[in-house]
Design a protein around this motif. Structure first.
Motif, PDB file in Angstrom:
ATOM      1  N   ALA A   1     -23.103   5.230   5.258  1.00 33.23           N
ATOM      2  CA  ALA A   1     -22.174   4.102   5.163  1.00 33.23           C
ATOM      3  C   ALA A   1     -20.835   4.561   4.611  1.00 33.23           C
ATOM      4  N   VAL A   2     -20.858   5.453   3.633  1.00 28.43           N
ATOM      5  CA  VAL A   2     -19.612   5.999   3.072  1.00 28.43           C
ATOM      6  C   VAL A   2     -18.828   6.735   4.148  1.00 28.43           C
ATOM      7  N   VAL A   3     -19.503   7.600   4.898  1.00 31.30           N
ATOM      8  CA  VAL A   3     -18.845   8.346   5.973  1.00 31.30           C
ATOM      9  C   VAL A   3     -18.300   7.383   7.030  1.00 31.30           C
ATOM     10  N   THR A   4     -19.067   6.329   7.315  1.00 33.19           N
ATOM     11  CA  THR A   4     -18.653   5.328   8.303  1.00 33.19           C
ATOM     12  C   THR A   4     -17.345   4.663   7.895  1.00 33.19           C
ATOM     13  N   LEU A   5     -17.285   4.202   6.645  1.00 37.83           N
ATOM     14  CA  LEU A   5     -16.084   3.502   6.203  1.00 37.83           C
ATOM     15  C   LEU A   5     -14.907   4.461   6.083  1.00 37.83           C
ATOM     16  N   GLU A   6     -15.166   5.702   5.720  1.00 36.68           N
ATOM     17  CA  GLU A   6     -14.088   6.696   5.673  1.00 36.68           C
ATOM     18  C   GLU A   6     -13.497   6.919   7.063  1.00 36.68           C
TER      19      GLU A   6
ATOM     20  N   PHE B   1     -11.002   0.997  -1.628  1.00 34.95           N
ATOM     21  CA  PHE B   1     -11.470   2.074  -0.755  1.00 34.95           C
ATOM     22  C   PHE B   1     -10.381   2.471   0.231  1.00 34.95           C
ATOM     23  N   LEU B   2      -9.727   1.468   0.807  1.00 40.80           N
ATOM     24  CA  LEU B   2      -8.662   1.719   1.777  1.00 40.80           C
ATOM     25  C   LEU B   2      -7.540   2.543   1.156  1.00 40.80           C
TER      26      LEU B   2
ATOM     27  N   ARG C   1      -7.714   4.670  -1.264  1.00 40.70           N
ATOM     28  CA  ARG C   1      -8.150   6.044  -1.557  1.00 40.70           C
ATOM     29  C   ARG C   1      -8.486   6.833  -0.305  1.00 40.70           C
ATOM     30  N   SER C   2      -8.577   6.149   0.817  1.00 40.13           N
ATOM     31  CA  SER C   2      -9.042   6.768   2.057  1.00 40.13           C
ATOM     32  C   SER C   2      -7.947   7.570   2.742  1.00 40.13           C
ATOM     33  N   ASP C   3      -8.258   8.061   3.943  1.00 47.23           N
ATOM     34  CA  ASP C   3      -7.280   8.785   4.758  1.00 47.23           C
ATOM     35  C   ASP C   3      -6.432   7.857   5.614  1.00 47.23           C
ATOM     36  N   PHE C   4      -6.451   6.557   5.300  1.00 51.93           N
ATOM     37  CA  PHE C   4      -5.645   5.631   6.097  1.00 51.93           C
ATOM     38  C   PHE C   4      -4.181   6.056   6.112  1.00 51.93           C
ATOM     39  N   MET C   5      -3.564   6.206   4.937  1.00 48.63           N
ATOM     40  CA  MET C   5      -2.149   6.542   4.897  1.00 48.63           C
ATOM     41  C   MET C   5      -1.859   7.957   5.386  1.00 48.63           C
ATOM     42  N   PRO C   6      -2.634   8.989   5.011  1.00 48.21           N
ATOM     43  CA  PRO C   6      -2.381  10.320   5.588  1.00 48.21           C
ATOM     44  C   PRO C   6      -2.411  10.307   7.111  1.00 48.21           C
TER      45      PRO C   6
ATOM     46  N   LEU D   1       0.822  -1.213   0.000  1.00 42.49           N
ATOM     47  CA  LEU D   1       0.000   0.000   0.000  1.00 42.49           C
ATOM     48  C   LEU D   1       0.852   1.257   0.000  1.00 42.49           C
ATOM     49  N   ALA D   2       1.980   1.216   0.693  1.00 42.36           N
ATOM     50  CA  ALA D   2       2.847   2.386   0.789  1.00 42.36           C
ATOM     51  C   ALA D   2       4.197   1.967   1.342  1.00 42.36           C
ATOM     52  N   GLY D   3       5.187   2.844   1.159  1.00 46.42           N
ATOM     53  CA  GLY D   3       6.513   2.589   1.682  1.00 46.42           C
ATOM     54  C   GLY D   3       7.363   1.776   0.725  1.00 46.42           C
ATOM     55  N   PRO D   4       8.605   1.494   1.113  1.00 43.37           N
ATOM     56  CA  PRO D   4       9.535   0.739   0.260  1.00 43.37           C
ATOM     57  C   PRO D   4       9.182  -0.737   0.229  1.00 43.37           C
TER      58      PRO D   4
END
Length: 348
Positions: A248-253, A289-290, A292-297, A138-141
């Motif tokens: 539901a969208v707000v919930t998953l975000e 979804f994950l 595109r979400s704010d997970f990584m930020p 998902l991110a990183g090296p």
């Protein structure tokens, strides 16, 4: 996500080759395998089945079903990866469908040895043998260095840490899901206030789990003065992915954002430069979804620690047989040191 890691053979430190049972038991599913070590010092999964815990009266009934249908000879040993922790011989976890008594299991199954390990501790052991092609970066090296954190939202919120070492790594089971929820945004603070009521304690697991998705959806619906229309985690995630239910969208975000903060905290706590493995029953189904979400930020949003976190590989992997393989690998790594004490002595 490539070839499932569960189909790979696992290198161990034992030459024992007698077939035995390895089981991974969570709040929803019990994954059972017949495994053995071959002459090359590897472990193979000979038979494998998944059972819905709610359809059985207890764990012994599931294991008896598997043994009766999938084994051709008596089995003397069970390596059990189980959610929760044992207290006075009984595994304690609110997410299990029934109590699990170690002594009752041993007697009911007529087995000589029973080894108990935390379910996510077993998954952490299995990550030693995961091929990167069986995961999604998902991110990183591509590679990191240092401890590895495993996190998985499912029926509960599981986590464990794998610390490199010789002759084998050290794996720590954790109850990090019970850490107090730490909101970041104003809306998250409102959710915390609504959940807390008269209590000062709201754990991350109350939101970051399958049941937690429903809880969060209900709270956000009431805050929006909307009647909740969905009542299962599957329904909430499906509606969010389809964009058919705004709440539901707000919930998953919010779920993804809070998960990012939580995982980032664990990486800093354990200095987990080796990486993060995300697993469990929810995340593989919301992969796009994950991403595109704010997970990584939110994962990276740790002030001056951002530079460290940017160097941490974050991977998503299917849970599959990982718990079974991890339990088997752990058992074979330690069977020689257990010796005449019997495997019960090695229980958590």
């Amino acid at each position: 996500m490539g070839e499932p890691a569960s189909r790979r053979e696992v290198q161990t430190l034992s030459a024992a080759d007698a077939p035995f049972i390895a089981a991974d038991v969570g709040g929803t599913h019990a994954r059972i395998g017949l495994v053995r070590a071959d002459g090359r010092g590897h472990v193979a999964v000979l038979r494998y089945r998944t059972y819905a815990c709610s359809e059985y009266s207890d764990l012994a009934a599931i294991l008896k079903t598997f043994i009766g249908r999938e084994t051709d000879a008596p089995v003397d040993c069970v390596a059990l990866a189980c959610a929760g922790c044992p207290v006075d011989g009984v595994v304690v976890n609110a997410n299990l469908s029934w109590p699990v008594s170690i002594e009752d299991l041993r007697k009911n199954l007529g087995i000589r040895d029973l080894l108990l390990i935390n379910d996510f501790e077993a998954v952490a052991h299995a990550t030693r043998f995961v091929d990167s092609t069986a995961t999604l970066l998902l991110a990183g090296p591509e590679e990191g260095e240092g401890p590895v954190v495993v996190v998985g939202p499912g029926t509960g919120l599981g986590s464990a840490v794998c610390i490199p070492g010789q002759p084998r790594p050290t794996v720590l089971a954790t109850e990090a899901g019970q850490i107090n929820l730490a909101p970041v945004t104003a809306r998250e603070r409102d959710v915390l206030a609504a959940l807390a009521g008269d209590s000062a304690y709201v754990p991350y697991e109350q939101i970051l789990s399958g049941p937690g998705l429903c809880t969060l959806y209900g709270v956000l619906s009431r805050m929006a003065d909307v009647r909740p229309a969905l009542d299962t985690p599957e329904a909430v995630t499906a509606a969010a992915l389809a964009g058919s239910d705004a709440t539901a969208v707000v919930t998953l975000e919010m779920f993804c954002a809070l998960l990012g903060s939580f995982v980032g905290n664990l990486v800093m706590l354990y200095g987990a430069g080796g990486g993060v493995y995300l697993t469990g029953g929810i995340l593989p189904h919301i992969c796009g979804f994950l991403k595109r979400s704010d997970f990584m930020p939110r994962f990276l949003d740790k002030g001056g620690m951002r530079a460290f976190l940017e160097r941490v590989p974050v991977r998503l992997m299917e849970h599959g047989q990982l718990g079974v393989i991890g339990a088997a690998g752990w058992a074979l790594d330690h069977i020689d040191s257990i010796g005449d004490r019997g495997m019960d002595a090695a229980a958590l």
